[in-house]
Design a protein around this motif. Structure first.
Motif, PDB file in Angstrom:
ATOM      1  N   MET A   1      31.599 -15.639 -12.000  1.00  0.00           N
ATOM      2  CA  MET A   1      30.379 -14.930 -11.973  1.00  0.00           C
ATOM      3  C   MET A   1      29.316 -15.695 -11.206  1.00  0.00           C
ATOM      4  N   ARG A   2      28.654 -14.921 -10.530  1.00  0.00           N
ATOM      5  CA  ARG A   2      27.615 -15.536  -9.728  1.00  0.00           C
ATOM      6  C   ARG A   2      26.278 -15.355 -10.389  1.00  0.00           C
ATOM      7  N   HIS A   3      25.652 -16.438 -10.549  1.00  0.00           N
ATOM      8  CA  HIS A   3      24.304 -16.377 -11.105  1.00  0.00           C
ATOM      9  C   HIS A   3      23.338 -16.735 -10.004  1.00  0.00           C
ATOM     10  N   GLY A   4      22.380 -16.024  -9.877  1.00  0.00           N
ATOM     11  CA  GLY A   4      21.370 -16.332  -8.871  1.00  0.00           C
ATOM     12  C   GLY A   4      20.274 -15.282  -8.842  1.00  0.00           C
ATOM     13  N   ARG A   5      19.336 -15.637  -8.106  1.00  0.00           N
ATOM     14  CA  ARG A   5      18.235 -14.697  -7.963  1.00  0.00           C
ATOM     15  C   ARG A   5      18.494 -13.754  -6.804  1.00  0.00           C
ATOM     16  N   LEU A   6      17.846 -12.636  -6.878  1.00  0.00           N
ATOM     17  CA  LEU A   6      17.921 -11.700  -5.765  1.00  0.00           C
ATOM     18  C   LEU A   6      17.118 -12.263  -4.594  1.00  0.00           C
ATOM     19  N   ARG A   7      17.689 -12.141  -3.459  1.00  0.00           N
ATOM     20  CA  ARG A   7      16.956 -12.621  -2.274  1.00  0.00           C
ATOM     21  C   ARG A   7      15.927 -11.583  -1.857  1.00  0.00           C
ATOM     22  N   ARG A   8      14.754 -12.049  -1.654  1.00  0.00           N
ATOM     23  CA  ARG A   8      13.685 -11.155  -1.196  1.00  0.00           C
ATOM     24  C   ARG A   8      13.674 -11.132   0.325  1.00  0.00           C
ATOM     25  N   CYS A   9      13.449  -9.992   0.840  1.00  0.00           N
ATOM     26  CA  CYS A   9      13.306  -9.839   2.282  1.00  0.00           C
ATOM     27  C   CYS A   9      11.935 -10.377   2.675  1.00  0.00           C
ATOM     28  N   PRO A  10      11.853 -11.129   3.773  1.00  0.00           N
ATOM     29  CA  PRO A  10      10.512 -11.560   4.197  1.00  0.00           C
ATOM     30  C   PRO A  10       9.676 -10.331   4.566  1.00  0.00           C
ATOM     31  N   ARG A  11       8.405 -10.451   4.343  1.00  0.00           N
ATOM     32  CA  ARG A  11       7.486  -9.343   4.610  1.00  0.00           C
ATOM     33  C   ARG A  11       7.475  -9.066   6.109  1.00  0.00           C
ATOM     34  N   GLN A  12       7.619  -7.844   6.527  1.00  0.00           N
ATOM     35  CA  GLN A  12       7.615  -7.475   7.936  1.00  0.00           C
ATOM     36  C   GLN A  12       6.463  -6.514   8.187  1.00  0.00           C
ATOM     37  N   GLY A  13       5.859  -6.630   9.410  1.00  0.00           N
ATOM     38  CA  GLY A  13       4.774  -5.738   9.789  1.00  0.00           C
ATOM     39  C   GLY A  13       3.420  -6.267   9.354  1.00  0.00           C
ATOM     40  N   PHE A  14       2.408  -5.455   9.599  1.00  0.00           N
ATOM     41  CA  PHE A  14       1.044  -5.822   9.278  1.00  0.00           C
ATOM     42  C   PHE A  14       0.529  -4.908   8.189  1.00  0.00           C
ATOM     43  N   SER A  15      -0.378  -5.425   7.419  1.00  0.00           N
ATOM     44  CA  SER A  15      -0.986  -4.585   6.391  1.00  0.00           C
ATOM     45  C   SER A  15      -2.046  -3.700   7.037  1.00  0.00           C
ATOM     46  N   LEU A  16      -2.484  -2.711   6.327  1.00  0.00           N
ATOM     47  CA  LEU A  16      -3.491  -1.787   6.834  1.00  0.00           C
ATOM     48  C   LEU A  16      -4.804  -2.517   7.105  1.00  0.00           C
ATOM     49  N   ILE A  17      -5.150  -3.487   6.314  1.00  0.00           N
ATOM     50  CA  ILE A  17      -6.387  -4.256   6.506  1.00  0.00           C
ATOM     51  C   ILE A  17      -6.314  -5.062   7.800  1.00  0.00           C
ATOM     52  N   GLU A  18      -5.177  -5.673   8.069  1.00  0.00           N
ATOM     53  CA  GLU A  18      -5.027  -6.455   9.298  1.00  0.00           C
ATOM     54  C   GLU A  18      -5.121  -5.558  10.533  1.00  0.00           C
ATOM     55  N   VAL A  19      -4.499  -4.404  10.481  1.00  0.00           N
ATOM     56  CA  VAL A  19      -4.560  -3.468  11.611  1.00  0.00           C
ATOM     57  C   VAL A  19      -5.992  -2.985  11.819  1.00  0.00           C
ATOM     58  N   THR A  20      -6.695  -2.691  10.741  1.00  0.00           N
ATOM     59  CA  THR A  20      -8.084  -2.231  10.843  1.00  0.00           C
ATOM     60  C   THR A  20      -8.976  -3.307  11.441  1.00  0.00           C
ATOM     61  N   LEU A  21      -8.825  -4.545  11.016  1.00  0.00           N
ATOM     62  CA  LEU A  21      -9.620  -5.640  11.581  1.00  0.00           C
ATOM     63  C   LEU A  21      -9.309  -5.840  13.061  1.00  0.00           C
ATOM     64  N   ALA A  22      -8.041  -5.782  13.439  1.00  0.00           N
ATOM     65  CA  ALA A  22      -7.665  -5.947  14.841  1.00  0.00           C
ATOM     66  C   ALA A  22      -8.261  -4.832  15.703  1.00  0.00           C
ATOM     67  N   LEU A  23      -8.186  -3.591  15.219  1.00  0.00           N
ATOM     68  CA  LEU A  23      -8.780  -2.480  15.965  1.00  0.00           C
ATOM     69  C   LEU A  23     -10.291  -2.625  16.086  1.00  0.00           C
ATOM     70  N   GLY A  24     -10.947  -3.118  15.064  1.00  0.00           N
ATOM     71  CA  GLY A  24     -12.395  -3.343  15.116  1.00  0.00           C
ATOM     72  C   GLY A  24     -12.770  -4.382  16.163  1.00  0.00           C
ATOM     73  N   ILE A  25     -12.017  -5.463  16.223  1.00  0.00           N
ATOM     74  CA  ILE A  25     -12.299  -6.516  17.213  1.00  0.00           C
ATOM     75  C   ILE A  25     -12.064  -5.998  18.620  1.00  0.00           C
ATOM     76  N   VAL A  26     -10.951  -5.306  18.846  1.00  0.00           N
ATOM     77  CA  VAL A  26     -10.639  -4.772  20.179  1.00  0.00           C
ATOM     78  C   VAL A  26     -11.673  -3.725  20.591  1.00  0.00           C
ATOM     79  N   SER A  27     -12.073  -2.847  19.677  1.00  0.00           N
ATOM     80  CA  SER A  27     -13.054  -1.817  20.038  1.00  0.00           C
ATOM     81  C   SER A  27     -14.415  -2.434  20.334  1.00  0.00           C
ATOM     82  N   PHE A  28     -14.798  -3.487  19.638  1.00  0.00           N
ATOM     83  CA  PHE A  28     -16.061  -4.175  19.937  1.00  0.00           C
ATOM     84  C   PHE A  28     -16.019  -4.759  21.347  1.00  0.00           C
TER      85      PHE A  28
END
Length: 150
Positions: A1-28
């Motif tokens: 039997m294998r005991h272990g934790r489930l491997r989590r996938c690394p977070r991919q992509g950007f959050s909505l807040i990061e995209v909004t901040l990037a768009l604000g900087i570019v539009s300025f």
């Protein structure tokens, strides 16, 4: 039997807040750049006008230097949008079919403010350039014309 934790996938992509901040900087940045375009165009037009006027003055001074000094008199010259002469005779009217953009008036005087010149040695040529684009704006240029011995 294998005991272990489930491997989590690394977070991919950007959050909505990061995209909004990037768009604000570019539009300025884009709004700032768009605001500079009219200033740049006005500076470009001014530089082109000054360049064409200097070509006109140079053409007139060359024409004056080739003429007999004793026959120098005031006249009008006509030039196109590129500063090229429209008439080789420098008559009071441009060639038929040609549309002058710049009109240069040439006149002579015998001295500068506070300085009298001997008319036989030198005269001051005044060149007034106006355009059909802005007829109220007239550029004034003064050139000292020496007696060329002719």
């Amino acid at each position: 039997m294998r005991h272990g934790r489930l491997r989590r996938c690394p977070r991919q992509g950007f959050s909505l807040i990061e995209v909004t901040l990037a768009l604000g900087i570019v539009s300025f940045a884009m709004v700032t750049l768009l605001g500079l375009i009219p200033v740049g165009l006005k500076s470009f037009q001014s530089a082109m006008r000054v360049t064409v006027e200097s070509q006109i003055v140079q053409a007139i001074v060359t024409d004056i230097s080739l003429q007999d000094y004793s026959s120098l008199d005031g006249t009008q010259y006509f030039f196109d949008v590129d500063g090229m002469p429209l008439s080789s005779t420098n008559s009071a009217r441009p060639l038929a079919g040609a549309r002058p953009v710049y009109t240069a008036s040439l006149s002579f005087q015998n001295g500068l403010e506070g300085v009298d010149l001997n008319e036989n040695s030198a005269r001051v040529a005044t060149i007034d350039i106006s355009s059909t684009v802005n007829p109220k704006r007239v550029s004034h240029y003064s050139v000292l014309v020496a007696n060329n011995g002719r």
